[in-house]
Design a protein around this motif. Structure first.
Motif, PDB file in Angstrom:
ATOM      1  N   ALA A  18      -0.998  35.382 123.221  1.00 51.03           N
ATOM      2  CA  ALA A  18      -0.398  34.679 124.358  1.00 51.03           C
ATOM      3  C   ALA A  18      -1.461  33.876 125.112  1.00 51.03           C
ATOM      4  O   ALA A  18      -1.217  32.740 125.529  1.00 51.03           O
ATOM      5  N   TYR A  19      -2.654  34.479 125.269  1.00 52.65           N
ATOM      6  CA  TYR A  19      -3.761  33.769 125.931  1.00 52.65           C
ATOM      7  C   TYR A  19      -4.093  32.482 125.180  1.00 52.65           C
ATOM      8  O   TYR A  19      -4.212  31.403 125.776  1.00 52.65           O
ATOM      9  N   PHE A  45      -1.242  29.766 125.620  1.00 51.01           N
ATOM     10  CA  PHE A  45      -1.209  29.088 126.914  1.00 51.01           C
ATOM     11  C   PHE A  45      -2.501  28.307 127.185  1.00 51.01           C
ATOM     12  O   PHE A  45      -2.483  27.295 127.884  1.00 51.01           O
ATOM     13  N   LYS A  46      -3.600  28.793 126.634  1.00 53.00           N
ATOM     14  CA  LYS A  46      -4.883  28.119 126.818  1.00 53.00           C
ATOM     15  C   LYS A  46      -5.022  26.929 125.872  1.00 53.00           C
ATOM     16  O   LYS A  46      -5.948  26.125 126.005  1.00 53.00           O
ATOM     17  N   GLN A  55      -2.684  29.415 134.606  1.00 48.47           N
ATOM     18  CA  GLN A  55      -2.456  30.676 135.314  1.00 48.47           C
ATOM     19  C   GLN A  55      -1.911  31.754 134.374  1.00 48.47           C
ATOM     20  O   GLN A  55      -2.310  32.911 134.454  1.00 48.47           O
ATOM     21  N   TRP A  56      -1.008  31.347 133.481  1.00 47.12           N
ATOM     22  CA  TRP A  56      -0.503  32.286 132.493  1.00 47.12           C
ATOM     23  C   TRP A  56      -1.626  32.742 131.566  1.00 47.12           C
ATOM     24  O   TRP A  56      -1.735  33.931 131.234  1.00 47.12           O
ATOM     25  N   ALA A  78      -3.781  35.224 133.357  1.00 57.45           N
ATOM     26  CA  ALA A  78      -3.115  36.522 133.492  1.00 57.45           C
ATOM     27  C   ALA A  78      -3.157  37.297 132.175  1.00 57.45           C
ATOM     28  O   ALA A  78      -3.526  38.484 132.150  1.00 57.45           O
ATOM     29  N   PHE A  79      -2.800  36.620 131.077  1.00 59.69           N
ATOM     30  CA  PHE A  79      -2.827  37.290 129.774  1.00 59.69           C
ATOM     31  C   PHE A  79      -4.260  37.632 129.359  1.00 59.69           C
ATOM     32  O   PHE A  79      -4.501  38.653 128.715  1.00 59.69           O
ATOM     33  N   MET A  86       4.422  29.210 137.469  1.00 60.40           N
ATOM     34  CA  MET A  86       3.020  29.344 137.074  1.00 60.40           C
ATOM     35  C   MET A  86       2.667  28.295 136.030  1.00 60.40           C
ATOM     36  O   MET A  86       3.480  27.967 135.151  1.00 60.40           O
ATOM     37  N   THR A  87       1.447  27.774 136.124  1.00 60.07           N
ATOM     38  CA  THR A  87       0.975  26.794 135.158  1.00 60.07           C
ATOM     39  C   THR A  87       0.472  27.506 133.903  1.00 60.07           C
ATOM     40  O   THR A  87       0.305  28.727 133.893  1.00 60.07           O
ATOM     41  N   ASN A  88       0.220  26.720 132.866  1.00 55.62           N
ATOM     42  CA  ASN A  88      -0.313  27.290 131.628  1.00 55.62           C
ATOM     43  C   ASN A  88      -1.651  27.978 131.867  1.00 55.62           C
ATOM     44  O   ASN A  88      -1.933  29.035 131.281  1.00 55.62           O
TER      45      ASN A  88
END
Length: 238
Positions: free
Chosen positions: A189-190, A193-194, A8-9, A12-13, A4-6
């Motif tokens: 986490a969002y 990764f974002k 996508q993570w 999800a978060f 999964m890419t950043n």
């Protein structure tokens, strides 16, 4: 299977963060149903809901400046928060005593109208560069969110007296302190990764505050009041 890419993570978060945050926003529903049934705000205060609305307004403004494509999940949850907190405050204003209503309305006028308008004017008209505007507003959001959270996290201390007097933990259920802590973890986490430093820092600081303040106070109060709950349960059985 590809990793999964950043993005996508982050998505999800962010989705999980939205779901948990919705539960957090809906947590006071029993309180306001009680206010509605009794036609009185009793000893409840409007400060937590005014602060929550102010925070949602700031973060909604921030996410709209970033754009729907890059901050859609921030827009959705903060829009929901604005609507829900507005409903809570409308209910509070409707059933509060005259003195409490006037006090709450003064706070609303100062913070949610005056202070927000000042931030809006300064960031929109004084700062002309779009990237600089987003950056400055983001750190304003972080600073204000963390600052006002410090005062709000002290609220459980005032409930201690009520827990002792009523000999019940119904006014301070453990899950209402635990769920926001989980929410902060997912938003951290969002943001990570974002690569949104403002969201990441805000969530991290709130997580630390909750773990060291409200979370611990809730546990202490619950443990202290546990004997009262046990005695009451035994009395009901007898």
């Amino acid at each position: 299977m590809a990793a999964m890419t950043n993005e996508q993570w982050a998505f999800a978060f962010g989705i999980i963060g939205n779901i948990i945050s919705i539960l957090v926003f809906l947590a006071p529903v029993p309180t306001f149903y009680r206010i509605y049934k009794k036609k009185s705000t009793e000893s409840f205060h409007s400060l937590p809901y005014q602060v929550a609305l102010f925070s949602c307004m700031l973060w909604l403004y921030y996410s709209l400046l970033k754009g729907m494509s890059s901050a859609f999940l921030l827009v959705t949850i903060n829009s929901f928060g604005c609507v829900v907190e507005t409903i809570y405050l409308t209910t509070f204003f409707s059933y509060a005593s005259r003195k409490s209503r006037i006090s709450a309305m003064k706070l609303f006028a100062f913070m949610n109208v005056g202070l927000f308008s000042l931030i809006l004017i300064l960031t929109h008209f004084v700062i002309t560069s779009a990237p600089a505007r987003i950056s400055v507003l983001g750190w304003i959001c972080v600073s204000i969110s963390v600052s006002i959270s410090v005062s709000v996290l002290a609220a459980p201390l005032s409930i201690v007296v009520r827990v002792i007097r009523k000999k019940s933990v119904e006014f301070m259920p453990f899950n209402l302190s635990f769920v926001p802590t989980i929410s902060a973890i997912f938003w951290f986490a969002y943001g990570m990764f974002k690569k949104d430093l403002c969201v990441e820092v805000k969530a991290r600081k709130l997580l630390v505050l909750r773990m060291n303040a409200k979370f611990d106070i809730s546990i202490s109060v619950s443990v202290f009041a546990a004997p009262f709950s046990i005695v009451r349960a035994c009395n009901n059985i007898i």
